[in-house]
Design an enzyme around this catalytic site. Structure first.
Site, PDB file in Angstrom:
ATOM      1  N   SER A   1     -39.761 -30.707  -6.077  1.00 31.39           N
ATOM      2  CA  SER A   1     -38.052 -30.683  -5.880  1.00 31.39           C
ATOM      3  C   SER A   1     -36.975 -29.418  -7.219  1.00 31.39           C
ATOM      4  O   SER A   1     -36.839 -28.890  -7.047  1.00 31.39           O
ATOM      5  CB  SER A   1     -37.921 -32.045  -6.320  1.00 31.39           C
ATOM      6  OG  SER A   1     -38.033 -32.901  -5.128  1.00 31.39           O
TER       7      SER A   1
ATOM      8  N   ARG B   1     -35.392 -26.443  -7.072  1.00 34.00           N
ATOM      9  CA  ARG B   1     -34.052 -26.157  -8.298  1.00 34.00           C
ATOM     10  C   ARG B   1     -34.953 -24.833  -9.072  1.00 34.00           C
ATOM     11  O   ARG B   1     -33.000 -24.062  -9.372  1.00 34.00           O
ATOM     12  CB  ARG B   1     -33.907 -27.448  -8.522  1.00 34.00           C
ATOM     13  CG  ARG B   1     -33.117 -28.222  -7.332  1.00 34.00           C
ATOM     14  CD  ARG B   1     -33.605 -29.829  -7.904  1.00 34.00           C
ATOM     15  NE  ARG B   1     -33.149 -30.569  -7.127  1.00 34.00           N
ATOM     16  CZ  ARG B   1     -33.340 -31.146  -6.391  1.00 34.00           C
ATOM     17  NH1 ARG B   1     -34.809 -30.934  -5.712  1.00 34.00           N
ATOM     18  NH2 ARG B   1     -32.737 -32.029  -5.169  1.00 34.00           N
TER      19      ARG B   1
ATOM     20  N   GLY C   1     -36.391 -28.569   4.578  1.00 35.47           N
ATOM     21  CA  GLY C   1     -35.186 -28.951   3.843  1.00 35.47           C
ATOM     22  C   GLY C   1     -34.454 -29.269   2.562  1.00 35.47           C
ATOM     23  O   GLY C   1     -33.050 -27.984   2.644  1.00 35.47           O
TER      24      GLY C   1
ATOM     25  N   ARG D   1     -33.336 -31.486  12.744  1.00 41.07           N
ATOM     26  CA  ARG D   1     -33.795 -32.467  11.892  1.00 41.07           C
ATOM     27  C   ARG D   1     -32.135 -32.013  10.736  1.00 41.07           C
ATOM     28  O   ARG D   1     -31.188 -31.097  10.861  1.00 41.07           O
ATOM     29  CB  ARG D   1     -33.980 -31.520  10.594  1.00 41.07           C
ATOM     30  CG  ARG D   1     -35.451 -32.698  10.206  1.00 41.07           C
ATOM     31  CD  ARG D   1     -36.430 -31.725   8.918  1.00 41.07           C
ATOM     32  NE  ARG D   1     -35.740 -32.833   7.721  1.00 41.07           N
ATOM     33  CZ  ARG D   1     -36.375 -32.795   6.957  1.00 41.07           C
ATOM     34  NH1 ARG D   1     -36.704 -31.384   6.228  1.00 41.07           N
ATOM     35  NH2 ARG D   1     -35.901 -33.701   5.341  1.00 41.07           N
TER      36      ARG D   1
ATOM     37  N   SER E   1     -28.779 -39.788  -0.570  1.00 39.02           N
ATOM     38  CA  SER E   1     -30.084 -38.065   0.118  1.00 39.02           C
ATOM     39  C   SER E   1     -29.809 -37.513  -1.749  1.00 39.02           C
ATOM     40  O   SER E   1     -28.183 -37.329  -1.542  1.00 39.02           O
ATOM     41  CB  SER E   1     -28.967 -37.508   1.428  1.00 39.02           C
ATOM     42  OG  SER E   1     -29.045 -36.239   0.959  1.00 39.02           O
TER      43      SER E   1
ATOM     44  N   ASP F   1     -40.504 -40.494  -0.398  1.00 39.76           N
ATOM     45  CA  ASP F   1     -41.320 -39.546   0.428  1.00 39.76           C
ATOM     46  C   ASP F   1     -43.324 -40.309   0.626  1.00 39.76           C
ATOM     47  O   ASP F   1     -43.693 -39.565   0.617  1.00 39.76           O
ATOM     48  CB  ASP F   1     -41.898 -38.335  -0.295  1.00 39.76           C
ATOM     49  CG  ASP F   1     -40.396 -37.108   0.179  1.00 39.76           C
ATOM     50  OD1 ASP F   1     -39.947 -37.523   0.884  1.00 39.76           O
ATOM     51  OD2 ASP F   1     -40.492 -36.206  -0.987  1.00 39.76           O
TER      52      ASP F   1
ATOM     53  N   LYS G   1     -37.388 -37.220   8.186  1.00 41.90           N
ATOM     54  CA  LYS G   1     -37.759 -36.750   7.475  1.00 41.90           C
ATOM     55  C   LYS G   1     -38.368 -35.364   8.600  1.00 41.90           C
ATOM     56  O   LYS G   1     -37.667 -34.598   9.772  1.00 41.90           O
ATOM     57  CB  LYS G   1     -38.499 -37.132   6.825  1.00 41.90           C
ATOM     58  CG  LYS G   1     -37.867 -38.161   5.989  1.00 41.90           C
ATOM     59  CD  LYS G   1     -37.031 -37.371   4.649  1.00 41.90           C
ATOM     60  CE  LYS G   1     -36.310 -38.383   3.930  1.00 41.90           C
ATOM     61  NZ  LYS G   1     -35.150 -37.366   2.724  1.00 41.90           N
TER      62      LYS G   1
ATOM     63  N   ARG H   1     -40.605 -40.008  10.233  1.00 48.69           N
ATOM     64  CA  ARG H   1     -42.172 -40.736   9.720  1.00 48.69           C
ATOM     65  C   ARG H   1     -41.745 -42.395  10.202  1.00 48.69           C
ATOM     66  O   ARG H   1     -43.171 -42.439   9.617  1.00 48.69           O
ATOM     67  CB  ARG H   1     -41.212 -40.618   8.116  1.00 48.69           C
ATOM     68  CG  ARG H   1     -42.251 -38.775   8.033  1.00 48.69           C
ATOM     69  CD  ARG H   1     -42.243 -38.855   6.049  1.00 48.69           C
ATOM     70  NE  ARG H   1     -42.906 -37.942   5.975  1.00 48.69           N
ATOM     71  CZ  ARG H   1     -42.207 -36.664   5.209  1.00 48.69           C
ATOM     72  NH1 ARG H   1     -41.487 -37.320   3.656  1.00 48.69           N
ATOM     73  NH2 ARG H   1     -43.032 -35.684   5.049  1.00 48.69           N
TER      74      ARG H   1
ATOM     75  N   ARG I   1     -46.928 -34.597   5.181  1.00 46.85           N
ATOM     76  CA  ARG I   1     -47.137 -36.054   4.614  1.00 46.85           C
ATOM     77  C   ARG I   1     -47.836 -37.238   5.336  1.00 46.85           C
ATOM     78  O   ARG I   1     -49.093 -37.692   5.139  1.00 46.85           O
ATOM     79  CB  ARG I   1     -45.752 -36.613   3.488  1.00 46.85           C
ATOM     80  CG  ARG I   1     -45.036 -35.508   2.624  1.00 46.85           C
ATOM     81  CD  ARG I   1     -44.365 -36.558   1.877  1.00 46.85           C
ATOM     82  NE  ARG I   1     -44.034 -35.402   1.088  1.00 46.85           N
ATOM     83  CZ  ARG I   1     -44.051 -34.792  -0.100  1.00 46.85           C
ATOM     84  NH1 ARG I   1     -45.660 -35.020  -0.494  1.00 46.85           N
ATOM     85  NH2 ARG I   1     -43.526 -34.457  -0.528  1.00 46.85           N
TER      86      ARG I   1
HETATM   87  C1  S3P Z   1     -36.239 -33.943  -2.165  1.00 45.43           C
HETATM   88  C2  S3P Z   1     -34.906 -35.487  -1.308  1.00 45.43           C
HETATM   89  C3  S3P Z   1     -35.108 -36.407  -0.698  1.00 45.43           C
HETATM   90  C4  S3P Z   1     -37.453 -36.028   0.108  1.00 45.43           C
HETATM   91  C5  S3P Z   1     -37.254 -34.779   0.178  1.00 45.43           C
HETATM   92  C6  S3P Z   1     -37.536 -33.980  -0.970  1.00 45.43           C
HETATM   93  C7  S3P Z   1     -35.205 -33.321  -2.969  1.00 45.43           C
HETATM   94  O1  S3P Z   1     -34.746 -36.118   0.892  1.00 45.43           O
HETATM   95  O2  S3P Z   1     -37.328 -36.933   0.852  1.00 45.43           O
HETATM   96  O3  S3P Z   1     -38.639 -34.232   0.390  1.00 45.43           O
HETATM   97  O4  S3P Z   1     -35.575 -32.100  -3.700  1.00 45.43           O
HETATM   98  O5  S3P Z   1     -33.939 -33.346  -3.049  1.00 45.43           O
HETATM   99  P1  S3P Z   1     -33.148 -37.000   0.630  1.00 45.43           P
HETATM  100  O6  S3P Z   1     -32.686 -36.777  -0.142  1.00 45.43           O
HETATM  101  O7  S3P Z   1     -32.386 -36.129   1.903  1.00 45.43           O
HETATM  102  O8  S3P Z   1     -33.614 -38.132   1.633  1.00 45.43           O
END
Ligand code: S3P
Length: 442
Positions: free
Chosen positions: A27, A31, A99, A127, A172, A325, A352, A356, A399
């Site tokens: 994450s 970012r 995603g 998705r 989310s 996760d 996911k 999952r 995962r």
């Molecule tokens: C993430 C948020 C989560 C997580 C993903 C990473 C992120 O998804 O499952 O692996 O980096 O913001 P959601 O926020 O859609 O639940």
């Protein structure tokens, strides 16, 4: 990019032992690239995850005009274009399995007057994207997507982005982050009100780069995040801590393989990511936090894990965002626990990298563990040593692949997966790291 499937097998061996550092947080790595690309000047990043999801996001940002350079292992430099400064890409942006990369870049592009097409692999194409397009359209972007709101889709960014107040319909961090990134280009205040707090890396990093962002509690446990648009983002160095979601795999393997003792170094302990540790503590796991410190704005610690008996517990739905996760591998831990473990409120697991919820139950059942899905809840019936011996279908889901391998390290008979290639989306070097601890994976 499709490659030939690479089956992998995990089997019981002696105790796991050693000190390791799992790769950087996915994450935060994604970012760091995106905010670096939205900043004028050079952002240095250390400890970057070099997994497929990050590499695909980097390529997409380069196609949008950012200059990205890898100088050494985990050491990257981004030269950004500034808020609203993306150039129109020559071809479709391809996010592979990611995603997070796709949804956050959708947000970042939504505030720029350019048109871009977004695409991904078969998993990402399945998705939901409508949930993220809704707030971006309110901000002023126009989108062309198929009826079911899946990739590939085309987004024309807003010429005059509008600030909005957005209440995500599901908890989310990706939705929240996409909205905030689009709001960067809008004049005035963009507000996201989340009913349940989700990981706050975007908010923290925006503040780190100098944006004006306020976070207040709302409606009891929720949060109200207010971002003042059109900031001058200033480049700041980013240190990426070790990913707690990756650490979960060697951590649970060490709990389950008798006699093991493993130290996981520099794992991020952001309280919005530590639901798994809370849960394992309730299950009776011996996990110590050593040398707790702050690195680059995040709490981190070394985790000492010793094997030991676990007991079944009930995990409330309210904890799901802080361990979203980690359910596949937690379900593997539950398979070895004394008694039944009930995991509530797992609806989001259905969308996911695979479904999952179904894939986790199937992975357990293929290996002789009783698991039920009741609505949005997963119920796992533990036993002292699950038989194993199954072949697990991973459905392009990293995962699920790693969770199955952890099961095989402690079950009676070996466990096989149909394809280990997707492990590289989040945890390149997983097999080698586990082998360095004494695991038998081949
Ligand atoms: C993430 C948020 C989560 C997580 C993903 C990473 C992120 O998804 O499952 O692996 O980096 O913001 P959601 O926020 O859609 O639940």
């Amino acid at each position: 990019m499709p490659t030939n499937p690479a089956p992998l097998t995990a089997r019981r061996n002696g105790p796991l032992a050693g000190r390791v550092r799992v790769p950087g947080d996915k994450s935060i790595s994604i970012r760091a690239l995106i905010l670096g690309a939205l900043t004028v000047g050079e952002t240095p990043i250390s400890g970057m995850l070099e997994g497929e999801d990050v590499l695909n996001t980097a390529k997409a940002l380069e196609a949008l005009g950012a200059r990205i350079e890898r100088t050494d292992e985990g050491m990257w430099r981004i030269n950004g274009v500034g808020v609203g400064g993306f150039a129109e890409p020559a071809g479709a942006l391809y996010f592979g399995n990611s995603g997070t990369g796709c949804r956050l870049v959708l947000g970042a592009v939504a505030g720029c007057p350019i048109t871009a097409t977004f695409d991904g692999d078969a998993s990402l194409r399945s998705r939901p994207m409508r949930r993220v397009l809704d707030p971006l359209e309110r901000i002023g972007a126009r989108t062309l997507a198929s009826e079911n709101g899946r990739l590939p889709l085309t987004l024309a960014g807003a010429r005059e982005p509008m600030p909005i107040v957005f209440k995500p319909p599901v908890p989310s961090a990706q939705l929240k982050s996409a909205t905030l990134l689009a709001g960067l280009a809008a004049p005035g205040e963009t507000v996201v009100i989340e009913a349940e707090p989700t990981r706050d890396h975007t908010e923290k990093m925006l503040a780190h780069f100098g944006a004006e962002i306020r976070v207040a509690t709302a409606n009891g446990t929720g949060r109200r995040i207010t971002l003042t648009g059109q900031p001058e983002l200033a480049p700041r160095p980013i240190m990426v801590p070790a990913d707690p979601s990756s650490a979960a795999f060697p951590l649970i393997a060490a709990l389950l393989v008798p006699g093991s003792e493993v130290i996981l170094k520099g794992v991020m302990m952001n309280p919005l990511r530590t639901g798994l540790l809370t849960t394992l503590g309730e299950m009776g796991a011996a996990i110590e936090r050593l040398d707790e410190r702050n690195e680059g704005g995040e709490d981190v610690a070394d985790l000492r894990v010793r094997a030991g008996a676990l007991r079944g517990v009930e995990i409330p739905a309210s904890r799901a965002p802080s361990m979203i996760d980690e359910y596949p591998v937690l379900a593997v831990a539950a398979a070895f626990a004394d008694g039944t473990t009930v995991m509530r409120g797992l609806k989001e697991l259905r969308v996911k990298e695979s479904d999952r919820l179904a894939a986790t139950a199937a992975l357990l059942r293929a290996n002789g563990v009783a698991a039920d899905i009741d609505g949005d809840d997963l119920i796992v019936h533990g036993q002292s040593r699950p038989p194993g011996g199954g072949v697990v279908t991973t459905h392009m889901d990293h995962r699920i692949a790693m969770a199955a391998m952890v099961l095989g390290l402690a079950s009676e008979k070996p466990v096989q997966i149909d394809d280990g290639t997707f492990i590289a989306t989040s945890f390149p070097g997983f097999v080698e790291l586990m082998q360095s601890l004494g695991a038998e994976l081949s």
